[in-house]
Write a protein that holds these residues in place. Sequence first.
Motif, PDB file in Angstrom:
ATOM      1  N   VAL A 167      15.382 -11.588  26.719  1.00 47.80           N
ATOM      2  CA  VAL A 167      14.406 -12.636  26.390  1.00 47.80           C
ATOM      3  C   VAL A 167      14.405 -12.883  24.879  1.00 47.80           C
ATOM      4  O   VAL A 167      14.475 -11.951  24.084  1.00 47.80           O
ATOM      5  N   THR A 168      14.318 -14.163  24.502  1.00 52.45           N
ATOM      6  CA  THR A 168      14.201 -14.544  23.089  1.00 52.45           C
ATOM      7  C   THR A 168      13.029 -15.495  22.915  1.00 52.45           C
ATOM      8  O   THR A 168      12.596 -16.157  23.876  1.00 52.45           O
ATOM      9  N   ILE A 169      12.539 -15.576  21.685  1.00 54.93           N
ATOM     10  CA  ILE A 169      11.405 -16.452  21.385  1.00 54.93           C
ATOM     11  C   ILE A 169      11.636 -17.142  20.053  1.00 54.93           C
ATOM     12  O   ILE A 169      12.242 -16.567  19.137  1.00 54.93           O
ATOM     13  N   CYS A 171       6.479 -15.717  33.646  1.00 51.79           N
ATOM     14  CA  CYS A 171       5.701 -15.371  32.442  1.00 51.79           C
ATOM     15  C   CYS A 171       4.291 -15.923  32.575  1.00 51.79           C
ATOM     16  O   CYS A 171       4.101 -17.111  32.874  1.00 51.79           O
ATOM     17  N   ILE A 199      10.197 -19.981  24.666  1.00 53.14           N
ATOM     18  CA  ILE A 199      10.578 -18.680  25.193  1.00 53.14           C
ATOM     19  C   ILE A 199      11.644 -18.894  26.259  1.00 53.14           C
ATOM     20  O   ILE A 199      11.572 -19.855  27.040  1.00 53.14           O
ATOM     21  N   GLU A 200      12.662 -18.027  26.257  1.00 54.91           N
ATOM     22  CA  GLU A 200      13.803 -18.242  27.149  1.00 54.91           C
ATOM     23  C   GLU A 200      14.497 -16.919  27.428  1.00 54.91           C
ATOM     24  O   GLU A 200      14.253 -15.911  26.766  1.00 54.91           O
ATOM     25  N   HIS A 201      15.382 -16.929  28.446  1.00 51.46           N
ATOM     26  CA  HIS A 201      16.213 -15.754  28.703  1.00 51.46           C
ATOM     27  C   HIS A 201      17.620 -16.194  29.069  1.00 51.46           C
ATOM     28  O   HIS A 201      17.888 -17.375  29.327  1.00 51.46           O
ATOM     29  N   VAL A 260       1.804 -15.918  26.414  1.00 51.10           N
ATOM     30  CA  VAL A 260       2.264 -15.256  25.192  1.00 51.10           C
ATOM     31  C   VAL A 260       1.151 -15.376  24.155  1.00 51.10           C
ATOM     32  O   VAL A 260       0.557 -16.455  23.995  1.00 51.10           O
ATOM     33  N   CYS A 307       1.416 -19.926  30.008  1.00 52.57           N
ATOM     34  CA  CYS A 307       2.650 -20.333  30.663  1.00 52.57           C
ATOM     35  C   CYS A 307       2.412 -20.467  32.175  1.00 52.57           C
ATOM     36  O   CYS A 307       2.254 -21.559  32.680  1.00 52.57           O
ATOM     37  N   LYS A 315      15.698 -18.269  16.575  1.00 54.78           N
ATOM     38  CA  LYS A 315      15.629 -17.575  17.859  1.00 54.78           C
ATOM     39  C   LYS A 315      15.601 -16.067  17.628  1.00 54.78           C
ATOM     40  O   LYS A 315      16.526 -15.501  17.062  1.00 54.78           O
ATOM     41  N   VAL A 319       3.616 -10.348  25.073  1.00 62.28           N
ATOM     42  CA  VAL A 319       4.117 -11.109  26.224  1.00 62.28           C
ATOM     43  C   VAL A 319       3.565 -10.480  27.497  1.00 62.28           C
ATOM     44  O   VAL A 319       3.770  -9.273  27.741  1.00 62.28           O
TER      45      VAL A 319
END
Length: 436
Positions: free
Chosen positions: A336-338, A396, A383-385, A399, A414, A349, A322
């Motif tokens: 952060v998760t993906i 971002c 991708i999120e937080h 990735v 991104c 997730k 990332v």
Amino acid sequence: METGDLTVFRCQDWISKTLGEKKLMKELPAIVKGKAQINETNYKVTVKTSDIRGSGTDANVCLQVFGENGSSDELKLKDSATHMDKFERGQEDVFSYSMLSLGDLSKIRIWHDNKGLKSGWHLEHVEIVDETTDTNYMFHCNRWLARDEDDKQIMRELTCSTGATPRDDKEKITYEIVITTTDKRDASTTQNGWIILEGDLKSSKEFVMENSRKQHVLRRGDTDTFKFTTRNVGTIDSILLGHREKGDGPRPKGSGRDVDWHCHEVVITDTASGAKYHFPVKQWVPLSRGRDEPLRIECGKKDLGKAETIRNLAPIQYGVTVITANEKGAGTDANVTITLYGEHGDSGKQPLKQRFRDLFEKGQTDTFTLEVLDLGELNKIRIEHDNKGFNAGWLCDRVEITNQSTGQKTVFPCGKWLDKKKGDGELFKELYPIKE
């Protein structure tokens, strides 16, 4: 194909936090001609914690089940029927869930929230019983779900080591038979075709593709589809394909190519397992008065059904890189998760965490390793937080995902903010790969 059938989804229940089942979502079976296409069933879930030191967990455990009809909701493993204190060393905990049938089960996803005094967990296996069909599915693990053990992951995807496809030759199965007649001159026939399926359990009875005044089949350049319900023949190795006189009306005039039928291909689908068998014919099928002179055609290609394909997938490691943009305020303190998506499903997730490292800072490159079932060709990521921390907004840059088994790298650009106050105000982005 247009059938004109009306499909109804009947609810007649509350979708509410306070009324009825107190749920904000409800699955509804499709009802066609008054018959539900998927029935409800009850699943008994047995979770076995390994009998090794420190194997138990105080964390909250969740499960998701996948089958040929889709996937379950997130199932919280809260109320064990066997123990008050769940998931202790060497213990079996039993849970029960009613839902629409998922059909033949292929895999499960099991994880915990890493909370509690002792959160690391060593899982031996999960067994699921469909109590309507009395079918057992076993999912072996024998690994840690722990931040301080093994590969530091707290989520595992487990494939089914036992299938539900019937192996009893008394079990009836519906086969879809698709026959293509060659686009050659005189390839058609006005007589009847017939077929026998030869499997590793048994051979089927004869199925006749009948020509009549109302039904014209096996005509030049046409593809005809038939449904054939018979005893389970197992894995189909070959077929007998024949062509004979109808027995009513005048006999066809001529001989040889004048009356024979030229078949291009036969494709047979086992509707129970989804397995598809391809039989390249590409020759004349002689006309006879009985079962004389059939062609025996060997299977040229077999496509596994979806459930069996997933069961055969191996876990592989993906390298996740990332890159945070090199602009003022681009970094984030949020979690952060993906989620990776590919031709074989998604990864679920996955949290992007590392101990003793300040992640996702301005201009920084952070790398992670995820182990999930082989997703095949990747087609997108999400991708999120969680918007937590002092500086939650994040820019971002891109990735990069590397399949560490093949070395193939896929880049997902991104260049956008994940920020409630900037850009589109969203905290997630769905990214698609660069086409090379």
